[in-house]
Motif scaffolding. Structure first.
Motif, short mmCIF file in Angstrom:
data_model
loop_
_atom_site.label_atom_id
_atom_site.label_comp_id
_atom_site.label_asym_id
_atom_site.label_seq_id
_atom_site.Cartn_x
_atom_site.Cartn_y
_atom_site.Cartn_z
N LEU A 81 0.83 -1.20 0.00
CA LEU A 81 0.00 0.00 0.00
C LEU A 81 0.87 1.25 0.00
N PRO A 86 -3.49 3.02 -1.43
CA PRO A 86 -4.54 2.06 -1.09
C PRO A 86 -5.55 1.78 -2.21
N GLN A 89 -3.95 -0.20 -5.09
CA GLN A 89 -3.68 -1.56 -4.64
C GLN A 89 -4.97 -2.39 -4.65
N LEU A 90 -6.05 -1.83 -4.11
CA LEU A 90 -7.32 -2.56 -4.10
C LEU A 90 -7.82 -2.85 -5.51
N LYS A 91 -7.68 -1.88 -6.40
CA LYS A 91 -8.09 -2.09 -7.79
C LYS A 91 -7.27 -3.21 -8.43
N MET A 93 -5.68 -5.62 -6.90
CA MET A 93 -5.92 -6.91 -6.25
C MET A 93 -7.07 -7.65 -6.92
N THR A 102 -6.32 -13.63 -5.07
CA THR A 102 -6.79 -12.75 -4.00
C THR A 102 -7.88 -13.41 -3.18
#
Length: 160
Positions: A81, A86, A89-91, A93, A102
């Motif tokens: 991150l 953040p 990173q979430l996108k 993942m 994941t």
């Protein structure tokens, strides 16, 4: 090197909207990001090793192992991150190439804790920890171009 910094920090786009300018103004510098990454990753490794050492404690060892090992993996994932931010990173993942890894990784995190706290089953806890490790490794190498193909070829050569 500047291009790598922009890509990893999520600043690869050319359009600078008002929100992007605010995010740029409040974001961490590259050196701070690298230090945060290294610190968080080191904490993750330390927690994983500590959890492994605590496994052999009578009665509470299984629970301590599951908690520290899981926290170690979460800290290791969280370390990225700092590099990407953040939201990026979430996108990334949940992109199609990483979606299965994941989901397996997050499911194994939860199942490790369930098998230690509710089911009190050492074997299942160890299996889910091993699956956590492999899912995290598979997820991590997805960021290296052609690494998954190389691993697949190595495994196929070893098995044949």
């Amino acid at each position: 090197m500047d291009k790598l910094k922009r890509v990893l920090s999520g600043q690869d786009t050319d359009d600078q909207s008002g929100l992007a300018e605010v995010i740029d103004a409040t974001s961490l510098g590259w050196g701070t990001r690298v230090k945060g990454f290294v610190a968080c990753f080191a904490i993750g490794c330390l927690f994983s090793v500590l959890g492994t050492c605590l496994f052999w404690i009578p009665k509470k060892g299984l629970m301590l192992f599951a908690v520290f090992y899981t926290l170690g993996n979460i800290a290791s994932i969280g370390s990225t991150l700092f590099l990407m931010g953040p939201m990026k990173q979430l996108k990334r993942m949940f992109e199609p190439t990483r979606l299965i890894a994941t989901i397996v990784m997050l499911l194994c995190l939860v199942l490790t804790l369930c098998s230690a706290f509710w089911w009190h089953n050492k074997g299942l806890t160890l299996i889910f920890c091993i699956l956590q490790y492999f899912a995290l490794a598979w997820y991590s190498i997805s960021f290296i171009p052609f690494a998954r193909d190389a691993v697949k070829k190595c495994v196929s050569v070893c098995l044949s």
